[in-house]
Design a protein around this motif. Structure first.
Motif, PDB file in Angstrom:
ATOM      1  N   ILE A 150       0.888  -1.172   0.000  1.00  0.00           N
ATOM      2  CA  ILE A 150       0.000   0.000   0.000  1.00  0.00           C
ATOM      3  C   ILE A 150       0.915   1.209   0.000  1.00  0.00           C
ATOM      4  CG2 ILE A 150      -1.747   1.305   1.247  1.00  0.00           C
ATOM      5  CD1 ILE A 150      -2.677  -1.349   2.501  1.00  0.00           C
ATOM      6  N   ASN A 151       0.894   1.966  -1.089  1.00  0.00           N
ATOM      7  CA  ASN A 151       1.853   3.048  -1.282  1.00  0.00           C
ATOM      8  C   ASN A 151       1.131   4.390  -1.227  1.00  0.00           C
ATOM      9  OD1 ASN A 151       3.616   5.019  -2.715  1.00  0.00           O
ATOM     10  ND2 ASN A 151       4.934   3.208  -2.938  1.00  0.00           N
ATOM     11  N   ARG A 152       1.399   5.150  -0.152  1.00  0.00           N
ATOM     12  CA  ARG A 152       0.736   6.443   0.032  1.00  0.00           C
ATOM     13  C   ARG A 152       1.252   7.497  -0.940  1.00  0.00           C
ATOM     14  NH1 ARG A 152       0.677   7.762   6.392  1.00  0.00           N
ATOM     15  NH2 ARG A 152      -0.602   9.495   5.614  1.00  0.00           N
ATOM     16  N   GLY A 153       2.494   7.335  -1.396  1.00  0.00           N
ATOM     17  CA  GLY A 153       3.044   8.295  -2.336  1.00  0.00           C
ATOM     18  C   GLY A 153       2.467   8.154  -3.729  1.00  0.00           C
ATOM     19  N   ASP A 154       2.295   6.896  -4.175  1.00  0.00           N
ATOM     20  CA  ASP A 154       1.759   6.634  -5.510  1.00  0.00           C
ATOM     21  C   ASP A 154       0.243   6.481  -5.527  1.00  0.00           C
ATOM     22  OD1 ASP A 154       4.308   6.672  -6.498  1.00  0.00           O
ATOM     23  OD2 ASP A 154       4.535   4.494  -6.614  1.00  0.00           O
ATOM     24  N   ASP A 212     -11.047  -6.480   3.661  1.00  0.00           N
ATOM     25  CA  ASP A 212      -9.724  -6.451   4.300  1.00  0.00           C
ATOM     26  C   ASP A 212      -8.842  -5.388   3.647  1.00  0.00           C
ATOM     27  OD1 ASP A 212     -10.563  -8.495   5.909  1.00  0.00           O
ATOM     28  OD2 ASP A 212      -9.358 -10.065   4.942  1.00  0.00           O
ATOM     29  N   LEU A 213      -8.915  -5.294   2.308  1.00  0.00           N
ATOM     30  CA  LEU A 213      -8.151  -4.256   1.620  1.00  0.00           C
ATOM     31  C   LEU A 213      -8.651  -2.877   2.027  1.00  0.00           C
ATOM     32  CD1 LEU A 213      -6.165  -3.178  -0.521  1.00  0.00           C
ATOM     33  CD2 LEU A 213      -8.022  -3.427  -2.194  1.00  0.00           C
ATOM     34  N   VAL A 238      -6.283   0.035   3.775  1.00  0.00           N
ATOM     35  CA  VAL A 238      -5.932   1.312   3.150  1.00  0.00           C
ATOM     36  C   VAL A 238      -6.497   2.484   3.946  1.00  0.00           C
ATOM     37  CG1 VAL A 238      -5.736   0.254   0.855  1.00  0.00           C
ATOM     38  CG2 VAL A 238      -7.870   1.384   1.505  1.00  0.00           C
ATOM     39  N   GLU A 239      -7.656   2.295   4.576  1.00  0.00           N
ATOM     40  CA  GLU A 239      -8.249   3.391   5.341  1.00  0.00           C
ATOM     41  C   GLU A 239      -7.427   3.710   6.590  1.00  0.00           C
ATOM     42  OE1 GLU A 239     -12.448   2.602   5.884  1.00  0.00           O
ATOM     43  OE2 GLU A 239     -12.724   2.381   3.699  1.00  0.00           O
ATOM     44  N   ARG A 240      -6.728   2.713   7.125  1.00  0.00           N
ATOM     45  CA  ARG A 240      -5.828   2.982   8.249  1.00  0.00           C
ATOM     46  C   ARG A 240      -4.720   3.950   7.847  1.00  0.00           C
ATOM     47  NH1 ARG A 240      -5.457  -2.893   9.202  1.00  0.00           N
ATOM     48  NH2 ARG A 240      -7.075  -3.496  10.694  1.00  0.00           N
ATOM     49  N   LYS A 241      -4.427   4.019   6.576  1.00  0.00           N
ATOM     50  CA  LYS A 241      -3.383   4.911   6.071  1.00  0.00           C
ATOM     51  C   LYS A 241      -3.959   6.191   5.465  1.00  0.00           C
ATOM     52  CE  LYS A 241      -0.186   1.097   5.044  1.00  0.00           C
ATOM     53  NZ  LYS A 241       0.935   1.532   5.901  1.00  0.00           N
ATOM     54  N   LEU A 262      -7.660   6.520  -3.579  1.00  0.00           N
ATOM     55  CA  LEU A 262      -7.990   7.941  -3.459  1.00  0.00           C
ATOM     56  C   LEU A 262      -7.712   8.405  -2.033  1.00  0.00           C
ATOM     57  CD1 LEU A 262     -11.472   7.977  -5.258  1.00  0.00           C
ATOM     58  CD2 LEU A 262      -9.237   8.440  -6.282  1.00  0.00           C
ATOM     59  N   PRO A 263      -7.665   9.704  -1.804  1.00  0.00           N
ATOM     60  CA  PRO A 263      -7.641  10.182  -0.421  1.00  0.00           C
ATOM     61  C   PRO A 263      -8.952   9.806   0.274  1.00  0.00           C
ATOM     62  CG  PRO A 263      -7.024  11.924  -1.958  1.00  0.00           C
ATOM     63  CD  PRO A 263      -7.573  10.801  -2.783  1.00  0.00           C
ATOM     64  N   LEU A 264      -8.875   9.359   1.505  1.00  0.00           N
ATOM     65  CA  LEU A 264     -10.071   8.978   2.252  1.00  0.00           C
ATOM     66  C   LEU A 264     -10.883  10.226   2.605  1.00  0.00           C
ATOM     67  CD1 LEU A 264     -11.706   6.779   3.782  1.00  0.00           C
ATOM     68  CD2 LEU A 264     -10.280   7.297   5.778  1.00  0.00           C
ATOM     69  N   PRO A 265     -12.161  10.305   2.180  1.00  0.00           N
ATOM     70  CA  PRO A 265     -12.977  11.448   2.587  1.00  0.00           C
ATOM     71  C   PRO A 265     -13.043  11.512   4.112  1.00  0.00           C
ATOM     72  CG  PRO A 265     -14.072  10.188   0.859  1.00  0.00           C
ATOM     73  CD  PRO A 265     -12.908   9.369   1.308  1.00  0.00           C
ATOM     74  N   PRO A 266     -12.802  12.674   4.712  1.00  0.00           N
ATOM     75  CA  PRO A 266     -12.717  12.744   6.169  1.00  0.00           C
ATOM     76  C   PRO A 266     -14.051  12.699   6.891  1.00  0.00           C
ATOM     77  CG  PRO A 266     -12.279  14.894   5.198  1.00  0.00           C
ATOM     78  CD  PRO A 266     -12.379  13.930   4.063  1.00  0.00           C
ATOM     79  N   PHE A 267     -15.161  12.875   6.148  1.00  0.00           N
ATOM     80  CA  PHE A 267     -16.461  12.914   6.837  1.00  0.00           C
ATOM     81  C   PHE A 267     -17.535  12.379   5.907  1.00  0.00           C
ATOM     82  CE2 PHE A 267     -20.289  15.028   8.609  1.00  0.00           C
ATOM     83  CZ  PHE A 267     -20.160  14.637   9.940  1.00  0.00           C
ATOM     84  N   ARG A 268     -18.537  11.746   6.499  1.00  0.00           N
ATOM     85  CA  ARG A 268     -19.680  11.266   5.734  1.00  0.00           C
ATOM     86  C   ARG A 268     -20.954  11.519   6.528  1.00  0.00           C
ATOM     87  NH1 ARG A 268     -19.435   4.741   6.727  1.00  0.00           N
ATOM     88  NH2 ARG A 268     -21.268   4.781   5.389  1.00  0.00           N
ATOM     89  N   ALA A 269     -22.057  11.666   5.814  1.00  0.00           N
ATOM     90  CA  ALA A 269     -23.356  11.884   6.439  1.00  0.00           C
ATOM     91  C   ALA A 269     -24.437  11.260   5.564  1.00  0.00           C
ATOM     92  CB  ALA A 269     -23.623  13.375   6.623  1.00  0.00           C
ATOM     93  N   SER A 270     -25.504  10.785   6.197  1.00  0.00           N
ATOM     94  CA  SER A 270     -26.552  10.073   5.471  1.00  0.00           C
ATOM     95  C   SER A 270     -27.932  10.523   5.905  1.00  0.00           C
ATOM     96  CB  SER A 270     -26.438   8.555   5.713  1.00  0.00           C
ATOM     97  OG  SER A 270     -25.222   8.049   5.246  1.00  0.00           O
TER      98      SER A 270
END
Length: 459
Positions: A101-105, A118-119, A123-126, A215-223
Motif C-alpha cells: 500500500i503506497n501512500r506516495g503513488d 480487508d483491503l 488502506v483506510e488505516r493509512k 484515493l484520499p479517504l474522505p474525512p467525513f460522511r453523512a446520510s
C-alpha cells in the motif's frame, strides 16, 4: 472419473508443490458451485500459492485440453464459477497477500484472493480509500470483483471496479504470464487489455495480482434514511436531488415487499407501513458535507416523507446502512427462493421499472422485491418463487423473460455487476447482436485457442 482421466490428473501432484492439488470429495463438493442454483463437481481442485503454480497448471491443462474454471470466493449469483464440464477448478483463495500500500503513488498491489473489506480496512488505516463496495465485500475476493467488474452503492460518484484497476498480472490459457498496465494513473501504451480482462468472467485469462488505484479517504460522511408512502414519491425526491446539482456518493432505494420483509427480520419501527425507502449519502470535508446535507434535507422534506433519519459521522452512517445490508437476508427469511437479477435501466426509466415489476407480480402471481442502486439505475429485481407450487418454475421463467426483454427495449442492460455466467446465458443473444457475439468469439479464440478457460459459459 475414468482411469485414464485419473492417471492424467494425478500428474498434477508431480508438477505442482505439495498440498496444492486435491481430489478429496469434500473439497470437490465445496468448489462445485456459487450462490446460484447450478452445481457440477470438478475432477480436481488446485489451490496454488504462487503465479508460477498457476502458470504450470495452465500449461499442463492446455497441453491436455483439460477444462479449467477459475474461482474466487464463490459469492457470485449467476453460476459464473460452476465447472460445467468438470475438469479442474482453479481457486485463488491461498493467493491472499496485500503486497503493498503506497501512500506516495496512491496504489495498492494485491493478490487475487484478498478479501475486499480487508483491503478497504488496510488502506483506510493509512488515510486512503478504495471505493468499490459490493454487498459481499466482507467475503468476496478482489479477483472475483475484477472478473465481474463489481460495483456497489458508491458507484454513482466513484465508479466501478474497472475504474480502479491500473495494472494486472494475468496468466493466459497456455501458461504465459502477462503484466498489463502499471502503477501510473494514466497510461496509453498500446491496446487497453487491462480493462478488457476486467469483467471477462474468467474466459480470457486468470488474474493473479492487481495494482489498484486509491484515493484520499474522505474525512467525513453523512446520510439520510427517508421513508415514503409510495415509490413514485421516492423517485421524485431522487430526481429532485440530482436536478439540484448534488452528487451523493450513494442513492439506494427499496420497495414495499423488501421493507416488509426487513421489518419482520429487524423489527425496526420506522419500516412498519413504509412503502418505499431511500438512503442518501454524502462525503467529503465535514463543513461542506454538513452544509450540503442541510440543503438536501430541505429538498426531501418538501415532498412530505413519512420520516427522515439523519446520520452524521461513521458510526451513525453505519447504523443507517445496517438495515440496508439486511435486505437480502430478509428476503431469504421469507422461505421463498430469491432469483436476484441485477438489471440496469436508464435513470429516467426507474419509475417505469417499478411499475413494470408490479405488473409482472400481478400477471404471474409471484412476489417481486426491488432494491438497489437507484443513483445509476442498477436495481436488483428479485423474483420470489415457491417451487412447491404447481407451475412455479414456468411462471418464474416467463416473468424473467418479460423482464429482460423490457429492460432491453428501454436500452438497459441485463446485468450491471453480476455478469452473464450461466444464469443469463439464454438472454445473451438478445443483449448482443450476432456481429458483437462473433467479435467476442474472436477475442476468446485469440486469448484461449483451445477453449479451456471457464468453458460452457456465454462465449
Amino acid at each position: 472419473m475414468s482411469p485414464k482421466k485419473i492417471k492424467r490428473l494425478s500428474q498434477l501432484k508431480r508438477i505442482l508443490p505439495p498440498g496444492e492439488v486435491s481430489f478429496e470429495k469434500s473439497v470437490l463438493d465445496h468448489h462445485a458451485g456459487d450462490k446460484w442454483f447450478a452445481a457440477h463437481k470438478p475432477d480436481a481442485v488446485v489451490l496454488p500459492r504462487s503465479t508460477q503454480s498457476v502458470s504450470a497448471l495452465l500449461r499442463f491443462a492446455s497441453q491436455h485440453r483439460i477444462p479449467v474454471t477459475p474461482r474466487g470466493a464463490g459469492y457470485g449469483y449467476v453460476g459464473g464459477c460452476v465447472p460445467v464440464l468438470g475438469g479442474i477448478v482453479l481457486s485463488l483463495a491461498r493467493m491472499n497477500r496485500i503486497k503493498e500500500i503506497n501512500r506516495g503513488d496512491f496504489v495498492a498491489v494485491v493478490q487475487a484472493g484478498v478479501i475486499t473489506e480487508d483491503l478497504q480496512t488496510a488502506v483506510e488505516r493509512k488515510g486512503l480509500y478504495y471505493p468499490p463496495d459490493p454487498a459481499s465485500r466482507a467475503d468476496s475476493f478482489i479477483g472475483g470483483n475484477i472478473a465481474t467488474n463489481a460495483g456497489g452503492p458508491r458507484c454513482l460518484k466513484y465508479g466501478v471496479t474497472r475504474d480502479y484497476v491500473l495494472g494486472l498480472e494475468a496468466v493466459l490459457a497456455n501458461g504465459d504470464v502477462l503484466h498489463l498496465g502499471g502503477r501510473t494513473h494514466k497510461n496509453k501504451t498500446g491496446f487497453d487489455f487491462t480493462r478488457l480482462i476486467v469483467g471477462s468472467e474468467g474466459l480470457l485469462a486468470v488474474v493473479t495480482e492487481a495494482t489498484l488505484k486509491l484515493l484520499p479517504l474522505p474525512p467525513f460522511r453523512a446520510s439520510l434514511a427517508i421513508g415514503f408512502g409510495s415509490m413514485r414519491a421516492a423517485i421524485g425526491v431522487l430526481r429532485a436531488i440530482l436536478t439540484a446539482r448534488f452528487l451523493p456518493c450513494a442513492l439506494e432505494v427499496a420497495d414495499a415487499f423488501t421493507l416488509a420483509a426487513a421489518y419482520t427480520r429487524t423489527k425496526s419501527p420506522r419500516l412498519r407501513g413504509c412503502r418505499a425507502h431511500l438512503i442518501v449519502e454524502l462525503d467529503g470535508q465535514e463543513h461542506s458535507v454538513r452544509s450540503e446535507l442541510r440543503d438536501v434535507e430541505r429538498i426531501v422534506r418538501k415532498r412530505k416523507p413519512l420520516f427522515v433519519e439523519r446520520g452524521l459521522g461513521e458510526r451513525q452512517c453505519e447504523a443507517i446502512w445496517k438495515i440496508r445490508r439486511e435486505f437480502s437476508y430478509s428476503l431469504r427469511d421469507t422461505g421463498l427462493t430469491k432469483l436476484n437479477q441485477d438489471i440496469v435501466v436508464p435513470r429516467s426509466r426507474l419509475a417505469d421499472l417499478f411499475s413494470f415489476a408490479e405488473a409482472l407480480r400481478k400477471k404471474h402471481g409471484l412476489p417481486i422485491a426491488c432494491f438497489g442502486h437507484a443513483g445509476d439505475g442498477n436495481i436488483h429485481v428479485n423474483v420470489m418463487v415457491d417451487y412447491q407450487e404447481p407451475q412455479a418454475a414456468r411462471r418464474a421463467d416467463a416473468a424473467l423473460d418479460e423482464l429482460f426483454r423490457q429492460v432491453l427495449d428501454w436500452n438497459g442492460a441485463i446485468t450491471g455487476e453480476h455478469g452473464i455466467g450461466l444464469a443469463k446465458k439464454a438472454w445473451w443473444p438478445l443483449a448482443a447482436s450476432e456481429a458483437l457475439r462473433e467479435l467476442h468469439r474472436t477475442v476468446k479464440q485469440a486469448f484461449d485457442p483451445h477453449g479451456i478457460l471457464n468453458p460452457g459459459k456465454f462465449v
